[in-house]
Enzyme design. Structure first.
Site, PDB file in Angstrom:
ATOM      1  N   ASN A   1       0.858  -1.187   0.000  1.00 53.91           N
ATOM      2  CA  ASN A   1       0.000   0.000   0.000  1.00 53.91           C
ATOM      3  C   ASN A   1       0.886   1.226   0.000  1.00 53.91           C
ATOM      4  O   ASN A   1       1.368   1.677   1.040  1.00 53.91           O
ATOM      5  CB  ASN A   1      -0.896  -0.005   1.234  1.00 53.91           C
ATOM      6  N   GLU A   2       1.126   1.741  -1.190  1.00 49.30           N
ATOM      7  CA  GLU A   2       2.042   2.865  -1.360  1.00 49.30           C
ATOM      8  C   GLU A   2       1.343   4.166  -0.980  1.00 49.30           C
ATOM      9  O   GLU A   2       0.126   4.192  -0.774  1.00 49.30           O
ATOM     10  CB  GLU A   2       2.491   2.921  -2.834  1.00 49.30           C
ATOM     11  N   PRO A   3       2.115   5.272  -0.855  1.00 52.26           N
ATOM     12  CA  PRO A   3       1.503   6.568  -0.549  1.00 52.26           C
ATOM     13  C   PRO A   3       0.281   6.827  -1.440  1.00 52.26           C
ATOM     14  O   PRO A   3       0.318   6.543  -2.646  1.00 52.26           O
ATOM     15  CB  PRO A   3       2.631   7.561  -0.857  1.00 52.26           C
TER      16      PRO A   3
END
Ligand code: F6R
Length: 628
Positions: A151-153
């Protein structure tokens, strides 16, 4: 300031053992109640020691995993589960192959699911987790982007299992498994932040300097979408399990006096005074009562008596760390020098994990030791073959075959090998024998470079020891592990040389990297020779690499370099031709290794100068290891 519970351990080993025990306790309790335990698992470097500990508990204490169901966080997309870079492969290699978990209880997102079916697949992954009543314990690592799972930025706190695009930083960090960033898949299937937050207990592992900033931001910073790990602040039962390096940016550790709670021991005293001097850009001897009071250190001054006395004691400490005699100054009676004067000359043994770590970490000191008449040995622990480009093999192969022709020493056997190598280099297709040949060729290239660099520094050929430790040859960089065979090789060398002083690389930027294992192997070897007479008077100094340096308050020996010595060091580093062109694993800092090193050594010189010590061109730092 901490909005998430954090526990700091001395080493990843200890933190991992703690969580493994907690997990085992939950499994045992659930077993008693006839309940299945549901674990959420992560891959990557961070949980490796945790898995090793689970395997050890299974093998030595009969802990069973028959009643455990697992869900992995993520998998690259697309990714064949059989590929060695897949998270499937990782999980079986590191855990599932070694415990008695039932195959039907293992769930890992499928990186081969058809793109048209991905959404449906992700929904079903989510509902299978719910079907088991949710996750009891979720294990996490954290990316430098602040990602949990993938879950990236920009990920929503409510996000569910889905297909995502990987951040550039993540692809850079994971390039080591794919030989280059271009080969890292651009997408992945990951559980969502919302999925993770539903777990009843969450442990997040973070080890090493590289994680220190993102750990601080996640624990102390405001909740925000740019750092998805900050959403863990909303979870009632999350614990960050850290080593001292990953925890170093937390306020309570970095500047405990800011919180108003600080135990004023000698270590904290030196740390605080150096910090204040650097913060105010003021020499230590010029710091005033007012400076201390305004920065939460009034209590320290009160304890010592006056700012002047405090300043003087820290100034003297810093002054005494500086020496141009890293092997001790013969014939001197001074007692405050970092190294003892006798015996002279010393047998100095420098361990270099990769072939260039010696000159990168301590090239100037190495030259000084040689020039000052010590018997200097260098032990190259690994072949370093993994970071040589195929193009370099191509170049050297051309040279080799042209030379063979010139010397008329070309046998038909070697001509066949040259042909096979060339074919591989042009097509990237080759059998195992050819791949082994390429690997050996790469090792030979690096061996020649390190021999040339240490000869340049004045080391005798008979004092260069190429250990080619087997652990490096046998494993991929993500799955390193050493055994007794490696330790025995180092023990044998120690017993042969019986050094008076040893220099080792303690560079833990990557806590699961080659250097960390090389360090652990030396420590294991030293423990084995502890009882031998020569070892009782053997001092161990730790140096660091291009990416990392000791803080000025923690160094015990600072060796200044003149402009000429700094230049010689740079030239020695440049003997490592194959490492010149911003090669593999340099992360997102594109400066060449010699440049990073030069900047680092100049920075240390500047720091000492700001604090009121003499102005040097460059300085190499060492910390003493009390290993006995
Ligand atoms: C892996 C995962 C990632 C990693 C993170 C840290 O399954 O979901 O979030 O935990 O990228 O990776 P390492 O531990 O290799 O530093």
């Amino acid at each position: 300031m901490e909005k998430i519970e954090t526990t700091v351990f001395k080493s990843p080993q200890e933190g991992s053992a703690f969580v493994a025990q907690e997990v085992i306790n939950v499994i045992a309790e659930n077993n008693k109640m006839g309940k299945t335990t549901v674990l959420g698992l992560a891959t990557g470097a961070s949980p490796i020691k945790f898995y090793q500990e689970l395997v050890r508990l299974h093998q030595t204490q009969n802990v069973s995993f028959k009643n455990v169901v697992t869900f992995n966080l993520d998998e690259y997309y697309p990714m064949d589960p059989a590929a060695i870079q897949s998270y499937h492969y990782f999980m079986y290699q590191n855990l599932f192959n070694h415990i008695d978990i039932l195959p039907k209880n293992i769930h890992i997102p499928n990186g081969l699911v058809d793109i048209k079916e991905v959404n449906e697949y992700c929904e079903s992954y989510e509902s299978i987790i719910d079907g088991y009543g949710g996750i009891d314990i979720q294990i996490l690592g954290i990316g430098r982007t602040g990602h949990i799972g993938f879950n990236e930025p920009g990920s929503s706190p409510k996000s569910k299992t889905r297909l995502v695009t990987l951040d550039k930083k993540t692809r850079t960090d994971n390039a080591k498994d794919f030989t280059s960033e271009d080969n890292v898949p651009r997408r992945a299937i990951t559980m969502g932040v919302g999925t993770i937050l539903k777990a009843r207990k969450i442990y997040l592992f973070a080890w090493g300097d590289k994680k220190a900033e993102v750990v601080r931001d996640s624990v102390e910073g405001p909740k925000n979408w740019n750092v998805p790990a900050t959403f863990l602040q909303d979870h009632p039962n999350t614990e960050f399990v850290l080593d001292t390096s990953a925890a170093q940016e937390l306020t309570r550790i970095k500047t405990p006096w800011v919180n108003g709670v600080c135990e004023w021991n000698n270590e904290n005293k030196i740390k605080a005074v150096c910090w204040l001097g650097l913060q105010l850009n003021k020499p230590v001897l010029k710091l005033t009562d007012e400076d201390y009071n305004q920065n939460g250190m009034g209590e320290l001054v009160a304890q010592i008596g006056s700012a002047y006395e405090l300043n003087l004691s820290v100034f003297r400490h810093l002054r005494d760390t500086i020496t141009g005699w890293p092997g001790g100054k013969p014939g001197t009676q001074e007692i405050n020098t970092p190294e003892r004067a006798e015996p002279f000359p010393k047998r100095s043994l420098i361990f270099s994990p990769h072939p260039d770590d010696d000159v990168v970490g301590m090239g100037g000191t190495l030259v000084r030791l040689v020039d000052q008449g010590h018997d200097v040995h260098v032990a190259y622990q690994t072949s370093g073959s993994k970071s040589v480009h195929d193009e370099d093999v191509y170049m050297h192969l051309g040279l080799f075959s042209d030379l063979a022709n010139l010397m008329e020493s070309d046998s038909s056997k070697s001509a066949d090998k040259v042909k096979a190598l060339k074919k591989y280099l042009l097509t990237k297709v080759g059998d195992e024998a050819t791949l082994n040949l390429v690997k050996k060729f790469k090792g030979i290239i690096r061996r020649a470079e390190s021999a040339s660099a240490s000869k340049f520094c004045g080391v005798n050929e008979s004092n260069m020891h190429f250990l080619t430790l087997p652990f490096y040859e046998k494993n991929t960089l993500s799955n390193l592990a050493f055994d007794q065979e490696d330790v025995d090789i180092v023990v044998k060398l120690l017993q042969k040389i019986k050094p008076h002083q040893i220099f080792i690389s303690a560079d833990f930027v990557n806590p699961q990297g080659t250097k960390r294992f090389c360090y652990d192997i030396i420590i294991a070897a030293l423990n084995q020779v502890k009882a031998e007479k020569w070892s009782k008077d053997c001092w161990v100094w730790m140096y660091r690499g291009a990416e990392q340096e000791w803080q000025i308050n923690e160094t015990q020996m600072n060796v200044p370099l003149s402009p000429d010595e700094a230049l010689k060091k740079k030239q020695a580093i440049l003997k490592h031709y194959s490492r010149k062109d911003g090669s593999y694993f340099t992360g997102d800092d594109n400066r060449d290794i010699w440049k990073k090193t030069e900047d680092k050594n100049k920075h240390t010189a500047d720091v000492l100068n700001i604090l009121g010590l003499p102005e040097y061109e460059a300085v190499e730092c060492f910390k003493k290891l009390n290993w006995r």
